[in-house]
Design a protein around this motif. Structure first.
Motif, mmCIF file in Angstrom:
data_model
loop_
_atom_site.group_PDB
_atom_site.id
_atom_site.type_symbol
_atom_site.label_atom_id
_atom_site.label_comp_id
_atom_site.label_asym_id
_atom_site.label_seq_id
_atom_site.Cartn_x
_atom_site.Cartn_y
_atom_site.Cartn_z
ATOM 1 N N TYR A 261 0.838 -1.195 0.000
ATOM 2 C CA TYR A 261 0.000 0.000 0.000
ATOM 3 C C TYR A 261 0.872 1.244 0.000
ATOM 4 O O TYR A 261 1.894 1.291 0.678
ATOM 5 C CB TYR A 261 -0.895 0.033 1.245
ATOM 6 N N THR B 132 1.372 4.851 1.342
ATOM 7 C CA THR B 132 0.867 5.606 2.492
ATOM 8 C C THR B 132 1.361 7.048 2.524
ATOM 9 O O THR B 132 0.825 7.852 3.264
ATOM 10 C CB THR B 132 1.272 4.929 3.815
ATOM 11 N N SER B 133 2.371 7.370 1.725
ATOM 12 C CA SER B 133 2.895 8.737 1.764
ATOM 13 C C SER B 133 2.109 9.640 0.813
ATOM 14 O O SER B 133 1.310 9.185 0.002
ATOM 15 C CB SER B 133 4.375 8.741 1.374
#
Length: 79
Positions: A15, A17-18
């Motif tokens: 995934y 996420t940033s």
């Protein structure tokens, strides 16, 4: 690691996420490195969550050349 049809496999969801720009290649590279930490695999197959092959005849062998396993995607009512 899972065992199915005499094969050991690892399903590793990744995934982003940033807040940086999406970089699909970087996610695949990270997934490859993380998978190699768990065991030594003979073959690596990448899938996008929205490009799962729909044909039961897909061959999950490990040929010497890369191949795309989702050549017909159901976005334009191709069936």
């Amino acid at each position: 690691m899972q065992f199915f049809l005499s094969l050991y496999y690892l399903s590793l969801p990744l995934y982003k996420t940033s807040r940086t720009a999406f970089n699909r290649g970087m996610l695949m590279n990270i997934g490859f490195v993380e998978a190699k930490r768990t065991a030594s695999y003979d073959c690596v197959i990448f899938h996008d969550v929205d490009l799962i092959p729909e044909d039961d005849r897909n061959d999950y062998s490990c040929p010497s050349s890369p191949r795309h396993m989702s050549t017909a995607v159901d976005t334009m009512n191709y069936k």
